[in-house]
Enzyme design. Sequence first.
Site, PDB file in Angstrom:
ATOM      1  N   ARG A  14      37.542  57.726  44.537  1.00 31.70           N
ATOM      2  CA  ARG A  14      36.480  56.930  43.906  1.00 31.70           C
ATOM      3  C   ARG A  14      35.195  57.700  43.698  1.00 31.70           C
ATOM      4  O   ARG A  14      34.588  57.617  42.623  1.00 31.70           O
ATOM      5  CB  ARG A  14      36.169  55.698  44.765  1.00 31.70           C
ATOM      6  CG  ARG A  14      37.108  54.566  44.546  1.00 31.70           C
ATOM      7  CD  ARG A  14      37.235  53.733  45.795  1.00 31.70           C
ATOM      8  NE  ARG A  14      37.993  54.486  46.778  1.00 31.70           N
ATOM      9  CZ  ARG A  14      39.320  54.411  46.898  1.00 31.70           C
ATOM     10  NH1 ARG A  14      39.990  53.573  46.180  1.00 31.70           N
ATOM     11  NH2 ARG A  14      39.966  55.158  47.770  1.00 31.70           N
ATOM     12  N   THR A  15      34.750  58.431  44.709  1.00 27.31           N
ATOM     13  CA  THR A  15      33.458  59.111  44.557  1.00 27.31           C
ATOM     14  C   THR A  15      33.573  60.156  43.453  1.00 27.31           C
ATOM     15  O   THR A  15      32.703  60.250  42.575  1.00 27.31           O
ATOM     16  CB  THR A  15      33.040  59.764  45.894  1.00 27.31           C
ATOM     17  OG1 THR A  15      33.085  58.756  46.901  1.00 27.31           O
ATOM     18  CG2 THR A  15      31.644  60.330  45.817  1.00 27.31           C
ATOM     19  N   LYS A  20      38.639  84.414  48.974  1.00 28.48           N
ATOM     20  CA  LYS A  20      38.498  85.870  49.154  1.00 28.48           C
ATOM     21  C   LYS A  20      37.393  86.198  50.148  1.00 28.48           C
ATOM     22  O   LYS A  20      36.977  87.340  50.252  1.00 28.48           O
ATOM     23  CB  LYS A  20      38.157  86.516  47.812  1.00 28.48           C
ATOM     24  CG  LYS A  20      39.176  86.310  46.717  1.00 28.48           C
ATOM     25  CD  LYS A  20      38.707  87.074  45.481  1.00 28.48           C
ATOM     26  CE  LYS A  20      39.421  86.655  44.232  1.00 28.48           C
ATOM     27  NZ  LYS A  20      38.719  87.153  43.037  1.00 28.48           N
ATOM     28  N   ARG A  79      30.879  67.318  47.925  1.00 32.03           N
ATOM     29  CA  ARG A  79      31.454  66.660  49.112  1.00 32.03           C
ATOM     30  C   ARG A  79      32.080  67.743  49.967  1.00 32.03           C
ATOM     31  O   ARG A  79      32.868  68.555  49.477  1.00 32.03           O
ATOM     32  CB  ARG A  79      32.517  65.656  48.699  1.00 32.03           C
ATOM     33  CG  ARG A  79      33.403  65.276  49.861  1.00 32.03           C
ATOM     34  CD  ARG A  79      34.297  64.136  49.558  1.00 32.03           C
ATOM     35  NE  ARG A  79      33.543  62.916  49.399  1.00 32.03           N
ATOM     36  CZ  ARG A  79      34.095  61.700  49.446  1.00 32.03           C
ATOM     37  NH1 ARG A  79      35.384  61.569  49.647  1.00 32.03           N
ATOM     38  NH2 ARG A  79      33.365  60.636  49.290  1.00 32.03           N
ATOM     39  N   HIS A 126      26.756  59.546  53.722  1.00 32.50           N
ATOM     40  CA  HIS A 126      27.323  59.377  52.389  1.00 32.50           C
ATOM     41  C   HIS A 126      26.295  58.535  51.613  1.00 32.50           C
ATOM     42  O   HIS A 126      26.505  57.356  51.353  1.00 32.50           O
ATOM     43  CB  HIS A 126      28.667  58.658  52.506  1.00 32.50           C
ATOM     44  CG  HIS A 126      29.526  58.723  51.280  1.00 32.50           C
ATOM     45  ND1 HIS A 126      29.057  59.148  50.045  1.00 32.50           N
ATOM     46  CD2 HIS A 126      30.831  58.391  51.077  1.00 32.50           C
ATOM     47  CE1 HIS A 126      30.042  59.072  49.169  1.00 32.50           C
ATOM     48  NE2 HIS A 126      31.123  58.632  49.765  1.00 32.50           N
TER      49      HIS A 126
END
Length: 359
Positions: free
Chosen positions: A87-88, A116, A137, A170
């Site tokens: 959803r986000t 890397k 996120r 959040h």
Amino acid sequence: MTRLYDISWEDYQRLSLEEKAPYLMQDEGAPYHTLYAQQFDGPLLGRLALLANEIRAIGKTRVGTEFLRSQVSHKRAMLYFTQPSSRTFLSFKSACQILGVPTGEVRDTSISSEFKGESRDDSVRTFSSYFDMIIMRTPEKGLAEKSAWVLSHSERPIPIINAGSGPDQHPTQALLDIYTLLRSFEKHGGLRNRTVVFCGDLLRGRTVRSLSYLLTNYPGIRMIFVAPDELQILPDVLEMLKRKNIEFACSNNLRAVIPEADAVYMTRIQDEWDKSKGESAKIDTSRFKFGAEELALLSPRAIIMHPLPRRDEISTVVDNDPRAMYWRQMRNGMWIRTALIAMTFGCENRIHDYFRFNF
Ligand code: ASP
């Protein structure tokens, strides 16, 4: 104005979240970086909700959609999501599309240069070479904040939006939760003197941490935290509520508190944070679920929320009850995130003017 490029990382780290907030804002009180719930006060939340309402109304027509799509078409956004998200991610991507912002994405560090051995700081500096905003996120608490500071001290200082930082915060989920509460109660006296019951894994649920802070902006709010003892809310949240003189209670009896609730905010068990395999499964969570019996105890005007995804903590028998707000909550997320991006890029007044002339 105090700005993030004016302060060393060490000095910034010594500040409380409330003291840090002004460093993240731009002129006229709009957020530049969005990192924590503590940046948003009642008036700013009201501004965002108004803008979201106007955007969703404008977006109903083809000409309105075209107007919105021209607003930020000169900017590009990077979606840097190194933790699972449906959803986000999709709502931010849709929000960018609504405003005409082209997006790029990294969702898996195993196919980026981090594999890397590139540092996170170098990765965000790389993104800032190609994009004008990073929506991120991460499983790591504090990474969005550090990235914002690093970029503020580079030649490409661009805004960062925290789309979930480990079990910590959040903030944009809390924005959509507040927007949902404001809309749900707007015709019934608003979001004041309300009791919000939080239930589930309150220890590791970052959405609860952010939302409990935002709720303190509304007079007469009361919060009840319902969880098994092992998953109860952390003391820092309770101390913040005490400091702000907000009434709260902790309980392990969901059914007993449902009749008092104006909103019940259910959450899933966040077992991805278990320190050993199967740790959460040993906790008895059977009394922290919402089904037909709980529904019968809920006031006819109250609402049921959930940040989603759910497992079995809300029974599907609840889904078609008019008080089940979680589907609308999800859609509200797209509109409030569109408003946030529009405000961050300075389009608020243009959207208000368009709305005023056309509606
Ligand atoms: N989607 C929310 C989050 O990202 C809630 C959850 O995952 O349980 O925090």
